[in-house]
Design a protein around this motif. Structure first.
Motif, PDB file in Angstrom:
ATOM      1  N   SER A  31       0.817  -1.219   0.000  1.00 21.26           N
ATOM      2  CA  SER A  31       0.000   0.000   0.000  1.00 21.26           C
ATOM      3  C   SER A  31       0.846   1.261   0.000  1.00 21.26           C
ATOM      4  O   SER A  31       0.353   2.345  -0.328  1.00 21.26           O
ATOM      5  CB  SER A  31      -0.948   0.014   1.209  1.00 21.26           C
ATOM      6  OG  SER A  31      -1.989  -0.919   1.031  1.00 21.26           O
ATOM      7  N   ASN A  49      -7.324   6.853  -0.287  1.00 20.20           N
ATOM      8  CA  ASN A  49      -7.289   5.960   0.871  1.00 20.20           C
ATOM      9  C   ASN A  49      -8.423   4.959   0.827  1.00 20.20           C
ATOM     10  O   ASN A  49      -8.244   3.776   1.126  1.00 20.20           O
ATOM     11  CB  ASN A  49      -7.370   6.804   2.154  1.00 20.20           C
ATOM     12  CG  ASN A  49      -7.161   5.988   3.415  1.00 20.20           C
ATOM     13  OD1 ASN A  49      -6.487   4.963   3.412  1.00 20.20           O
ATOM     14  ND2 ASN A  49      -7.757   6.443   4.506  1.00 20.20           N
ATOM     15  N   ASN A  52      -8.086   2.439  -2.390  1.00 22.08           N
ATOM     16  CA  ASN A  52      -7.032   1.441  -2.198  1.00 22.08           C
ATOM     17  C   ASN A  52      -7.570   0.168  -1.551  1.00 22.08           C
ATOM     18  O   ASN A  52      -7.041  -0.926  -1.761  1.00 22.08           O
ATOM     19  CB  ASN A  52      -5.912   2.039  -1.340  1.00 22.08           C
ATOM     20  CG  ASN A  52      -4.689   1.158  -1.267  1.00 22.08           C
ATOM     21  OD1 ASN A  52      -4.155   0.726  -2.278  1.00 22.08           O
ATOM     22  ND2 ASN A  52      -4.231   0.890  -0.061  1.00 22.08           N
ATOM     23  N   ARG A  53      -8.661   0.284  -0.783  1.00 23.94           N
ATOM     24  CA  ARG A  53      -9.225  -0.888  -0.081  1.00 23.94           C
ATOM     25  C   ARG A  53      -9.843  -1.886  -1.050  1.00 23.94           C
ATOM     26  O   ARG A  53      -9.944  -3.076  -0.729  1.00 23.94           O
ATOM     27  CB  ARG A  53     -10.275  -0.445   0.944  1.00 23.94           C
ATOM     28  CG  ARG A  53      -9.871   0.702   1.869  1.00 23.94           C
ATOM     29  CD  ARG A  53      -8.529   0.453   2.539  1.00 23.94           C
ATOM     30  NE  ARG A  53      -8.073   1.637   3.249  1.00 23.94           N
ATOM     31  CZ  ARG A  53      -8.110   1.765   4.574  1.00 23.94           C
ATOM     32  NH1 ARG A  53      -8.587   0.794   5.316  1.00 23.94           N
ATOM     33  NH2 ARG A  53      -7.661   2.877   5.135  1.00 23.94           N
ATOM     34  N   ILE A  56      -7.088  -4.149  -1.858  1.00 25.31           N
ATOM     35  CA  ILE A  56      -6.734  -4.958  -0.686  1.00 25.31           C
ATOM     36  C   ILE A  56      -7.699  -6.135  -0.533  1.00 25.31           C
ATOM     37  O   ILE A  56      -7.285  -7.274  -0.272  1.00 25.31           O
ATOM     38  CB  ILE A  56      -6.753  -4.101   0.596  1.00 25.31           C
ATOM     39  CG1 ILE A  56      -5.701  -2.984   0.530  1.00 25.31           C
ATOM     40  CG2 ILE A  56      -6.533  -4.976   1.832  1.00 25.31           C
ATOM     41  CD1 ILE A  56      -4.285  -3.483   0.458  1.00 25.31           C
ATOM     42  N   SER A  89     -10.900  -1.513  13.171  1.00 24.87           N
ATOM     43  CA  SER A  89     -10.946  -0.908  11.844  1.00 24.87           C
ATOM     44  C   SER A  89     -12.110   0.065  11.699  1.00 24.87           C
ATOM     45  O   SER A  89     -11.996   1.081  11.006  1.00 24.87           O
ATOM     46  CB  SER A  89     -11.032  -1.989  10.761  1.00 24.87           C
ATOM     47  OG  SER A  89     -12.307  -2.612  10.741  1.00 24.87           O
ATOM     48  N   GLN A 155      -3.902   1.799   6.482  1.00 23.94           N
ATOM     49  CA  GLN A 155      -3.479   0.515   5.904  1.00 23.94           C
ATOM     50  C   GLN A 155      -1.987   0.448   5.581  1.00 23.94           C
ATOM     51  O   GLN A 155      -1.382  -0.623   5.644  1.00 23.94           O
ATOM     52  CB  GLN A 155      -4.297   0.186   4.643  1.00 23.94           C
ATOM     53  CG  GLN A 155      -4.016  -1.177   4.016  1.00 23.94           C
ATOM     54  CD  GLN A 155      -4.462  -2.339   4.892  1.00 23.94           C
ATOM     55  OE1 GLN A 155      -5.388  -2.218   5.672  1.00 23.94           O
ATOM     56  NE2 GLN A 155      -3.811  -3.488   4.757  1.00 23.94           N
ATOM     57  N   THR A 189     -10.993  -5.583   6.433  1.00 28.05           N
ATOM     58  CA  THR A 189     -11.089  -4.609   5.343  1.00 28.05           C
ATOM     59  C   THR A 189     -12.483  -4.567   4.735  1.00 28.05           C
ATOM     60  O   THR A 189     -12.917  -3.517   4.234  1.00 28.05           O
ATOM     61  CB  THR A 189     -10.051  -4.904   4.248  1.00 28.05           C
ATOM     62  OG1 THR A 189      -8.739  -4.906   4.827  1.00 28.05           O
ATOM     63  CG2 THR A 189     -10.074  -3.852   3.142  1.00 28.05           C
ATOM     64  N   LEU A 193     -14.182  -1.079   4.002  1.00 32.01           N
ATOM     65  CA  LEU A 193     -14.535  -0.664   2.645  1.00 32.01           C
ATOM     66  C   LEU A 193     -16.002  -0.263   2.569  1.00 32.01           C
ATOM     67  O   LEU A 193     -16.349   0.739   1.914  1.00 32.01           O
ATOM     68  CB  LEU A 193     -14.240  -1.793   1.658  1.00 32.01           C
ATOM     69  CG  LEU A 193     -14.647  -1.549   0.199  1.00 32.01           C
ATOM     70  CD1 LEU A 193     -13.926  -0.341  -0.380  1.00 32.01           C
ATOM     71  CD2 LEU A 193     -14.383  -2.799  -0.652  1.00 32.01           C
TER      72      LEU A 193
END
Length: 252
Positions: A31, A49, A52-53, A56, A89, A155, A189, A193
């Motif tokens: 990441s 940000n 990007n999930r 992932i 999270s 992350q 995640t 997300l």
């Protein structure tokens, strides 16, 4: 909001996604490549940000599936470790949605530099053993909650924290650390997300292209998951790229 990348941007997303997926499964730091890339391609820090999930999640699905097919599965213990990480999270995402773009960029540069320094530290040769339910103490669950907060917020470099907790604290061999790591990251995640999607921060066209590359990279990494020796060159490649990205972020 619908935003589409150019052809060259799409190629960059797939290529960097593949490299990041490979790095994330074998070592840590993927990441640190993809999040700045999304920002360099014009996405605001918060949207980058969140987007990007997507990558992932898909690379973690790929890695977990391939680990299971290879006979490396620790579902029960992984779920126990994932529960506090999920709770953390949610708090981390809430914090990420509160901070300004300028503060987020400052945090990003700081954590990238700190993570790179931690990756430079030599891994001590420990006498490792298999993880059992009895070894999951309150300290371990608290550490998983803290990792979840960090992962939900940014992350970047979260794999380094898993190595500290699972390898140094619990003394699990690094090959098994990778198995636990990708499963726990997948579990925490998914709700993170979902929160970003609810707040309309995800740019799907960018995230899905990144995911195409990252799933391929994760698949390849599972095939060569060989512990510290196999991941050594990956770490140095990552560090060189991180240094270049930090310079670019500071100068922009």
């Amino acid at each position: 909001m619908t935003v589409y990348p150019s052809f060259l941007d799409a190629l960059a997303l797939i290529a960097f996604g593949g490299l990041a997926g490979f790095i994330n499964v074998l070592s840590a730091g993927g990441s640190m490549l993809t999040l700045p890339l999304l920002m360099f391609l014009g996405l605001p820090p918060q949207a980058a940000n969140a987007t990007n999930r997507v990558s992932i999640v898909f690379q973690s699905i790929s890695a977990v599936g391939n680990f299971r097919r290879a006979g490396a599965s620790q579902v029960g213990l992984s779920l126990r470790l994932a529960v506090p990480a999920v709770a953390g999270s949610m708090f981390g995402v809430w914090l990420a949605l509160l901070v300004s773009d300028a503060l987020f960029e400052a945090v990003l540069v700081t954590v990238m530099a700190a993570s790179a320094l931690m990756m430079l530290l030599p891994q001590p040769a420990l006498e490792t053993r298999s993880l059992t339910r009895e070894r999951l103490t309150p300290v371990v669950y608290l550490a998983m909650f803290a990792i979840g907060v960090y992962g939900g917020f940014i992350q970047v470099g979260v794999g380094v924290l898993f190595i500290v907790v699972l390898y140094r604290l619990l003394k699990i061999d690094l090959t098994q650390v990778n198995v636990f790591k990708v499963f726990i990251i997948l579990i925490y995640t998914l709700p993170a997300l979902a929160m970003f999607v609810y707040h309309d921060q995800v740019r799907w066209s960018y995230g899905l292209l990144l995911a195409v590359g990252s799933m391929s990279g994760a698949w390849l990494a599972v095939k060569v998951n060989m512990g510290p020796r196999g991941a050594l060159w990956v770490r140095w490649l990552t560090l060189v790229m991180i240094a270049a990205i930090i310079v670019r972020l500071v100068m922009s």
